[in-house]
Design a protein around this motif. Structure first.
Motif, PDB file in Angstrom:
ATOM      1  N   ASN A  20       0.856  -1.203   0.000  1.00  0.00           N
ATOM      2  CA  ASN A  20       0.000   0.000   0.000  1.00  0.00           C
ATOM      3  C   ASN A  20       0.883   1.240   0.000  1.00  0.00           C
ATOM      4  O   ASN A  20       0.664   2.192  -0.745  1.00  0.00           O
ATOM      5  CB  ASN A  20      -0.901   0.012   1.231  1.00  0.00           C
ATOM      6  CG  ASN A  20      -2.226  -0.682   0.969  1.00  0.00           C
ATOM      7  OD1 ASN A  20      -2.565  -0.974  -0.167  1.00  0.00           O
ATOM      8  ND2 ASN A  20      -2.980  -0.949   2.012  1.00  0.00           N
ATOM      9  N   SER A  23       2.743   1.726  -3.343  1.00  0.00           N
ATOM     10  CA  SER A  23       1.926   1.748  -4.561  1.00  0.00           C
ATOM     11  C   SER A  23       2.126   3.011  -5.406  1.00  0.00           C
ATOM     12  O   SER A  23       2.105   2.945  -6.630  1.00  0.00           O
ATOM     13  CB  SER A  23       0.447   1.577  -4.213  1.00  0.00           C
ATOM     14  OG  SER A  23       0.043   2.638  -3.368  1.00  0.00           O
ATOM     15  N   GLN A  64      -0.380  -3.508 -10.184  1.00  0.00           N
ATOM     16  CA  GLN A  64      -1.156  -2.502 -10.911  1.00  0.00           C
ATOM     17  C   GLN A  64      -1.467  -2.988 -12.331  1.00  0.00           C
ATOM     18  O   GLN A  64      -1.595  -2.197 -13.261  1.00  0.00           O
ATOM     19  CB  GLN A  64      -0.406  -1.180 -10.911  1.00  0.00           C
ATOM     20  CG  GLN A  64      -0.318  -0.616  -9.497  1.00  0.00           C
ATOM     21  CD  GLN A  64       0.586   0.600  -9.389  1.00  0.00           C
ATOM     22  OE1 GLN A  64       0.704   1.392 -10.317  1.00  0.00           O
ATOM     23  NE2 GLN A  64       1.230   0.763  -8.245  1.00  0.00           N
ATOM     24  N   SER A  87      -2.977  -5.913  -1.738  1.00  0.00           N
ATOM     25  CA  SER A  87      -2.911  -4.473  -1.439  1.00  0.00           C
ATOM     26  C   SER A  87      -4.101  -3.747  -2.077  1.00  0.00           C
ATOM     27  O   SER A  87      -4.231  -3.713  -3.304  1.00  0.00           O
ATOM     28  CB  SER A  87      -1.587  -3.902  -1.975  1.00  0.00           C
ATOM     29  OG  SER A  87      -1.714  -2.532  -2.253  1.00  0.00           O
ATOM     30  N   ASN A  88      -4.945  -3.173  -1.241  1.00  0.00           N
ATOM     31  CA  ASN A  88      -6.118  -2.460  -1.772  1.00  0.00           C
ATOM     32  C   ASN A  88      -5.709  -1.246  -2.606  1.00  0.00           C
ATOM     33  O   ASN A  88      -6.360  -0.909  -3.595  1.00  0.00           O
ATOM     34  CB  ASN A  88      -7.076  -2.049  -0.642  1.00  0.00           C
ATOM     35  CG  ASN A  88      -6.378  -1.294   0.457  1.00  0.00           C
ATOM     36  OD1 ASN A  88      -5.461  -1.830   1.078  1.00  0.00           O
ATOM     37  ND2 ASN A  88      -6.772  -0.060   0.689  1.00  0.00           N
ATOM     38  N   ARG A  89      -4.556  -0.634  -2.271  1.00  0.00           N
ATOM     39  CA  ARG A  89      -4.092   0.525  -3.048  1.00  0.00           C
ATOM     40  C   ARG A  89      -3.640   0.085  -4.446  1.00  0.00           C
ATOM     41  O   ARG A  89      -3.910   0.759  -5.434  1.00  0.00           O
ATOM     42  CB  ARG A  89      -2.917   1.227  -2.336  1.00  0.00           C
ATOM     43  CG  ARG A  89      -3.318   2.157  -1.232  1.00  0.00           C
ATOM     44  CD  ARG A  89      -4.164   3.334  -1.727  1.00  0.00           C
ATOM     45  NE  ARG A  89      -3.464   4.218  -2.664  1.00  0.00           N
ATOM     46  CZ  ARG A  89      -4.055   4.853  -3.673  1.00  0.00           C
ATOM     47  NH1 ARG A  89      -5.345   4.693  -3.910  1.00  0.00           N
ATOM     48  NH2 ARG A  89      -3.355   5.635  -4.471  1.00  0.00           N
ATOM     49  N   GLU A  92      -6.754  -0.549  -6.421  1.00  0.00           N
ATOM     50  CA  GLU A  92      -7.392   0.718  -6.844  1.00  0.00           C
ATOM     51  C   GLU A  92      -6.660   1.311  -8.042  1.00  0.00           C
ATOM     52  O   GLU A  92      -7.279   1.719  -9.029  1.00  0.00           O
ATOM     53  CB  GLU A  92      -7.356   1.734  -5.695  1.00  0.00           C
ATOM     54  CG  GLU A  92      -8.474   1.553  -4.668  1.00  0.00           C
ATOM     55  CD  GLU A  92      -8.142   2.231  -3.340  1.00  0.00           C
ATOM     56  OE1 GLU A  92      -8.544   1.684  -2.310  1.00  0.00           O
ATOM     57  OE2 GLU A  92      -7.459   3.286  -3.357  1.00  0.00           O
ATOM     58  N   ASN A 110      -9.577  -7.608  -4.360  1.00  0.00           N
ATOM     59  CA  ASN A 110      -8.604  -7.441  -3.285  1.00  0.00           C
ATOM     60  C   ASN A 110      -8.625  -8.721  -2.445  1.00  0.00           C
ATOM     61  O   ASN A 110      -9.513  -8.914  -1.637  1.00  0.00           O
ATOM     62  CB  ASN A 110      -9.038  -6.212  -2.459  1.00  0.00           C
ATOM     63  CG  ASN A 110      -8.059  -5.846  -1.369  1.00  0.00           C
ATOM     64  OD1 ASN A 110      -8.437  -5.257  -0.378  1.00  0.00           O
ATOM     65  ND2 ASN A 110      -6.808  -6.195  -1.521  1.00  0.00           N
TER      66      ASN A 110
END
Ligand SMILES: C[S@@+](CC[C@H](N)C(=O)[O-])C[C@H]1O[C@@H](n2cnc3c(N)ncnc32)[C@H](O)[C@@H]1O
Length: 244
Positions: A20, A23, A64, A87-89, A92, A110
């Motif tokens: 996170n 990121s 990513q 990793s939620n980031r 996203e 996630n």
């Protein structure tokens, strides 16, 4: 920075927090610091998985979505790509990529690779690029069992990771580069250099994908091992036996 305690190093909550935090800079640091090699090795990894048009593929530790353009090219408009990351980031940010925006057959979530929610024998192939090093040996056993469970009989897999070259001539400069130069680049790009130094520690502990190959074989997968650029990266790949 205090060295991270060994018991924390492979704790999924810690890994999630680490990525996170990284990121914001990971994509650029990875692209610049690898001189394009990471991009090239991802492509090689996807090729090793022998994807078919229309296939259903799972991208483990998808970050990513760095491997998505390659995967989507192979599976074509009839394929389905399921990707996930702890990793939620990272997840996203991956939904802001061109590949995600362009494709309506890409599903990202996630999740922790050690407890994924996908059903048994649901995937034609599993891919993972640079996601292996942050797993301990017991976790690699769980990961291998998850891949075995997820793949259809005869389904293929390929996982690539940055590795420690066997030859000292390459190993010494390469490890100096990973340990000191990449963290410096991370700092220049406004990241936390300690996090990038930690990635060097994971790489040293990981060594190469040979241990993963042995573990994947124990899980019942047919495995092969290969190296790229004199061992700077290595991959385990193969398939689930058609009768399993
Ligand atoms: C070095 S990045 C690689 C990202 C991308 N696949 C690439 O090719 O650049 C490693 C990724 O693995 C993810 N990861 C690590 N442990 C994980 C786990 N247990 N479950 C899911 N994702 C995990 C991290 O959050 C991170 O995004």
């Amino acid at each position: 920075m205090q060295p991270v305690a060994p018991e924390k190093l492979y704790d999924p909550a810690y890994i999630k927090q680490l990525f996170n935090e990284m990121s914001g800079t990971y994509g650029l640091v990875n692209l610049i610091s690898s001189f394009g090699f990471a991009w090239w090795w991802r492509g090689q990894c996807v090729r090793l998985a022998r994807l078919n048009e229309g296939g259903k593929v799972c991208d483990f530790m998808s970050g990513q979505g760095e491997a998505w353009p390659d995967i989507l090219r192979w599976i074509g408009p009839g394929g389905q790509l399921y990707a996930f990351d702890i990793s939620n980031r990272m997840v996203e940010l991956s939904t802001q990529t061109a590949a995600f925006k362009r494709s309506n057959h890409l599903h990202v979530s996630n999740q922790n690779a050690l407890v994924i929610s996908f059903t048994n024998a649901s995937m034609d192939a599993v891919i993972s690029t640079f996601g292996l090093k942050t797993f301990s040996e017991p976790q690699l056993h769980t990961l291998a069992r998850e891949i075995m469970r997820l793949l259809k009989p005869g389904g293929t897999f390929a996982l690539v990771e940055i590795s420690v070259p066997a030859s000292a001539i390459l190993r010494i400069p390469y490890m100096i580069y990973i340990q000191y130069c990449i963290p410096l680049l991370g700092r220049v790009l406004l990241g936390n250099p300690d996090n990038y130094r930690l990635l060097a520690r994971y790489t040293r502990l990981f060594k190469n994908a040979k241990r993963a190959q042995a573990i994947f074989r124990i899980a019942g997968l047919e495995t092969q091992y290969t190296e790229f650029f004199f061992g700077c990266a290595s991959a385990v790949y193969g398939h689930k036996p058609p009768t399993a």
